[in-house]
Motif scaffolding. Structure first.
Motif, PDB file in Angstrom:
ATOM      1  N   LYS A 108       0.743  -1.170  -0.015  1.00  0.00           N
ATOM      2  CA  LYS A 108       0.039   0.046   0.237  1.00  0.00           C
ATOM      3  C   LYS A 108       0.853   1.329  -0.023  1.00  0.00           C
ATOM      4  N   ASP A 109       1.970   1.198   0.660  1.00  0.00           N
ATOM      5  CA  ASP A 109       2.794   2.257   0.692  1.00  0.00           C
ATOM      6  C   ASP A 109       4.099   2.552  -0.209  1.00  0.00           C
ATOM      7  N   PHE A 110       3.668   1.943  -1.438  1.00  0.00           N
ATOM      8  CA  PHE A 110       4.694   1.953  -2.399  1.00  0.00           C
ATOM      9  C   PHE A 110       4.617   3.682  -2.721  1.00  0.00           C
ATOM     10  N   PRO A 111       5.885   4.138  -2.958  1.00  0.00           N
ATOM     11  CA  PRO A 111       6.191   5.335  -3.214  1.00  0.00           C
ATOM     12  C   PRO A 111       5.854   5.853  -4.680  1.00  0.00           C
ATOM     13  N   ASP A 112       4.798   6.119  -4.786  1.00  0.00           N
ATOM     14  CA  ASP A 112       4.450   6.401  -6.447  1.00  0.00           C
ATOM     15  C   ASP A 112       3.735   7.806  -6.385  1.00  0.00           C
ATOM     16  N   ASN A 113       4.082   8.649  -5.548  1.00  0.00           N
ATOM     17  CA  ASN A 113       3.287  10.004  -5.363  1.00  0.00           C
ATOM     18  C   ASN A 113       3.322  10.884  -6.971  1.00  0.00           C
ATOM     19  N   HIS A 114       4.622  10.632  -7.306  1.00  0.00           N
ATOM     20  CA  HIS A 114       5.066  11.410  -8.708  1.00  0.00           C
ATOM     21  C   HIS A 114       4.016  11.088  -9.685  1.00  0.00           C
ATOM     22  N   THR A 115       3.981   9.772 -10.041  1.00  0.00           N
ATOM     23  CA  THR A 115       3.157   9.423 -11.103  1.00  0.00           C
ATOM     24  C   THR A 115       1.821   9.496 -10.978  1.00  0.00           C
ATOM     25  N   TYR A 116       1.159   9.456  -9.598  1.00  0.00           N
ATOM     26  CA  TYR A 116      -0.149   9.310  -9.079  1.00  0.00           C
ATOM     27  C   TYR A 116      -0.658  10.986  -9.549  1.00  0.00           C
ATOM     28  N   ALA A 117       0.232  11.966  -9.283  1.00  0.00           N
ATOM     29  CA  ALA A 117      -0.293  13.213  -9.302  1.00  0.00           C
ATOM     30  C   ALA A 117      -0.248  13.522 -10.910  1.00  0.00           C
ATOM     31  N   LYS A 118       0.336  12.632 -11.664  1.00  0.00           N
ATOM     32  CA  LYS A 118       0.089  13.109 -12.921  1.00  0.00           C
ATOM     33  C   LYS A 118      -1.107  12.354 -13.974  1.00  0.00           C
ATOM     34  N   ARG A 119      -1.790  11.604 -13.047  1.00  0.00           N
ATOM     35  CA  ARG A 119      -2.943  10.904 -13.486  1.00  0.00           C
ATOM     36  C   ARG A 119      -4.262  12.026 -14.293  1.00  0.00           C
ATOM     37  N   LYS A 120      -4.569  11.233 -15.386  1.00  0.00           N
ATOM     38  CA  LYS A 120      -5.503  12.021 -16.131  1.00  0.00           C
ATOM     39  C   LYS A 120      -6.814  12.393 -15.331  1.00  0.00           C
TER      40      LYS A 120
END
Length: 399
Positions: A197-209
């Motif tokens: 759950k705590d996988f660090p993907d803030n950067h790509t999540y912020a870019k979601r359409k």
């Protein structure tokens, strides 16, 4: 009239074979990660080939009919690839390539014994930085080096970020090499999920359409898109190849069980892969006993998979060693699967715990050979194919 009789007799034969229990999957995962099942510490070509032949002979003797052979472990592979280096566990030297065509050899040896061979792949896991450094002098760079912008460190292990579309492009290109160049009967996805759950993907999540999409839904969709793209690529190259996976053994928790789940704990949604028509075979890793809901979760998988997809149940003979299970525990689960209408067989994790030298593994193998798998069995998709081939359009008004 002759054609009608032939068709009827063919259908009766198929039906009787199934009714007699002669149609089921008897599979094993053959692990190469760290050389666990094969090749161990054997590094010569002749020694590795002899070891594989001995293993396949023993599996054939016990009437196994499917080997799921691991061709990828941690960003390293067992085919000649321009994108990922050859597996150090087999070459013995992370700087070198393969000295012989491992995949072709294993496929050919399986087919000689009338066993199917499916390629077991691990898309996202890449290993530690130290592990990847072993391949520093290899002509084919480890993806942690060649694709570092796509990689994320999670608790000391690196993973491709499934939320990055370039990850999918790289992986589809990689697996096209495998599908185009080898006669595998199927491809089996493992660890096709987020590691936590705590996988660090803030950067790509912020870019979601879709800014309204929750992180869990977005993650599941990332995996779904990859599975769909892999399925379409594989079918475009080899329409008869079976595409499947080995998801977490609990899809979603039911009743009062508290297992980690595919859907909620790891954002893995094999139910959608099946409903979207992107799966031919699913082998949930049901490494539980009844205290964790083995039979209850088996019922759930039947509801998800049947009849859209072949359902095979992954069993855990390794727990005879690690958790104190006895042989009868494994055998009783085989019987439960056989009684579950729609389930088509079992797959054992892993080969050593069926073919190993410890007392419990020996006892399991002997029971399988002498009793449980005493007679040969056909794979259900082969029977289905034979049934389709035997049925010709017939005009009932013509003699």
């Amino acid at each position: 009239m002759h054609k009608i009789v032939v068709v009827i007799l063919s259908l009766i034969c198929v039906s009787l074979a199934h009714a007699a229990g002669d149609t089921e999957v008897r599979a094993v995962w053959l692990t190469t990660n760290s050389g666990l099942d094969w090749p161990g510490k054997v590094l010569s070509e002749s020694g590795q080939k002899k070891l594989m032949i001995d293993m396949l002979d023993r599996l054939k003797s016990a009437n196994f009919n499917l080997v799921i052979f691991q061709v990828q472990a941690n960003g390293d592979v067992l085919w000649k690839s321009s994108l990922q280096p050859a597996m150090e566990a087999v070459t013995g030297n992370a700087s070198s390539g393969l000295s012989y065509d491992v995949c072709k050899f294993v496929i050919d040896e399986c087919h000689k014994r009338d066993m199917e061979c499916h390629a077991w792949i691990v898309p996202f896991r890449l290993g530690s930085k130290k592990f990847a450094s072993h391949y520093a002098s290899n002509a084919v760079k480890h993806p942690l080096k060649s694709q570092h912008k796509l990689c994320v460190n999670y608790k000391g292990t690196y993973y491709f970020d499934p939320g990055n579309s370039d990850t999918r492009k790289f992986l589809i290109k990689l697996y096209r090499e495998l599908v185009e160049n080898y006669d595998f009967d199927g491809i089996n996805l493992d660890y096709t999920r987020y590691p936590g759950k705590d996988f660090p993907d803030n950067h790509t999540y912020a870019k979601r359409k879709d800014k309204k999409m929750s992180r869990d839904d977005w993650r599941r969709e990332n995996i779904n898109v990859f599975v769909e793209e892999l399925y379409k690529m594989a079918k475009s190259v080899k329409p008869d190849m079976l595409v499947g996976s080995a998801p977490i053994g609990t899809y979603k928790n039911v009743e009062n069980y508290r297992n980690a789940t595919a859907y909620d704990s790891f954002q893995q949604d094999p139910g959608k892969w099946i409903s979207d028509g992107c799966h031919d075979l699913v082998i949930p890793q049901m490494y539980w006993d009844e205290k964790a809901g083995f039979s209850t979760h088996l019922k759930t998988w039947k509801e998800i998979a049947v009849p859209s997809c072949h359902l095979v149940v992954g069993l855990a003979p390794y727990k005879m060693v690690e958790s104190g299970w006895d042989v009868d525990q494994v055998l009783s689960q085989i019987e439960k699967v056989r009684k579950a209408d729609g389930a088509e067989g079992v797959c054992f994790f892993r080969a050593e715990h069926v073919l190993g030298k410890n007392a419990k593994s020996k006892a399991l193998y002997n029971r399988l050979k002498s009793d449980i798998f005493k007679s040969p069995a056909k794979l259900p998709w082969r029977v289905a194919f034979a049934k389709e081939e035997s049925v010709e359009p017939v005009n009932p008004f013509l003699e």
